[in-house]
Design a protein around this motif. Structure first.
Motif, short mmCIF file in Angstrom:
data_model
loop_
_atom_site.label_atom_id
_atom_site.label_comp_id
_atom_site.label_asym_id
_atom_site.label_seq_id
_atom_site.Cartn_x
_atom_site.Cartn_y
_atom_site.Cartn_z
N VAL A 80 -10.27 -17.22 8.88
CA VAL A 80 -9.10 -16.73 8.41
C VAL A 80 -8.40 -15.29 7.54
O VAL A 80 -9.55 -15.95 6.57
CB VAL A 80 -8.02 -18.09 8.12
N SER A 81 -8.24 -14.26 7.99
CA SER A 81 -7.84 -13.32 6.68
C SER A 81 -6.20 -13.50 7.06
O SER A 81 -5.58 -13.87 8.26
CB SER A 81 -8.33 -11.94 7.05
N VAL A 82 -5.57 -12.97 5.23
CA VAL A 82 -4.13 -12.92 5.59
C VAL A 82 -3.37 -12.43 5.08
O VAL A 82 -4.43 -11.09 4.32
CB VAL A 82 -3.80 -14.42 5.09
N TYR A 83 -2.72 -11.48 5.65
CA TYR A 83 -1.73 -10.57 5.56
C TYR A 83 -0.09 -10.32 4.99
O TYR A 83 0.20 -10.51 5.86
CB TYR A 83 -2.17 -9.22 5.91
N PRO A 84 0.60 -10.46 4.29
CA PRO A 84 1.37 -10.73 3.12
C PRO A 84 2.62 -9.28 3.76
O PRO A 84 3.44 -9.71 4.13
CB PRO A 84 1.49 -10.54 1.91
N THR A 85 1.59 -8.62 3.86
CA THR A 85 2.82 -7.23 5.30
C THR A 85 2.08 -6.50 6.50
O THR A 85 0.73 -6.88 6.41
CB THR A 85 2.68 -6.46 4.39
N PHE A 86 3.34 -6.13 7.41
CA PHE A 86 2.72 -5.33 8.48
C PHE A 86 1.07 -4.21 8.47
O PHE A 86 0.27 -4.50 9.18
CB PHE A 86 3.75 -5.50 9.48
#
Length: 98
Positions: A80-86
């Motif tokens: 899982v990789s998480v990105y706070p912005t599009f």
């Protein structure tokens, strides 16, 4: 197929039926104590060439974008990789290679 310019070419927007199946796949792959098991998620897109899926996780101001790889061994949680912005997600999608 995605709307022009929304995602890189190798990424396909998930249809309603695919979203349901991908959300069930995620629910079955993560443990009950995993953060993605206890927050609202929605499948958005998938890579046409591998088992990576983009989901949103959370709601409102707490919403983040995630890329989840299901190409793991049967004994490991999905990657899982998480990105706070599009914008961050789009950069990761563009850089995604097999």
């Amino acid at each position: 197929m995605t709307p022009s310019g929304l995602f890189p070419e190798s990424w396909l927007l998930a249809s309603a039926d695919q979203r349901t199946a991908l959300e069930k796949q995620l629910a079955g792959a993560v443990g009950d104590d995993h953060p993605l098991a206890v927050t609202p998620v929605a499948a958005v897109a998938r890579c046409a060439g591998c088992g990576v899926v983009v989901y949103t996780a959370g709601l409102g101001r707490e919403l983040v974008w995630t890329m989840v790889s299901f190409d793991q061994t049967a004994h490991a949680d999905p990657g899982v990789s998480v990105y706070p912005t599009f914008a961050g997600l789009r950069r990761a999608m563009a850089a995604h290679a097999h």
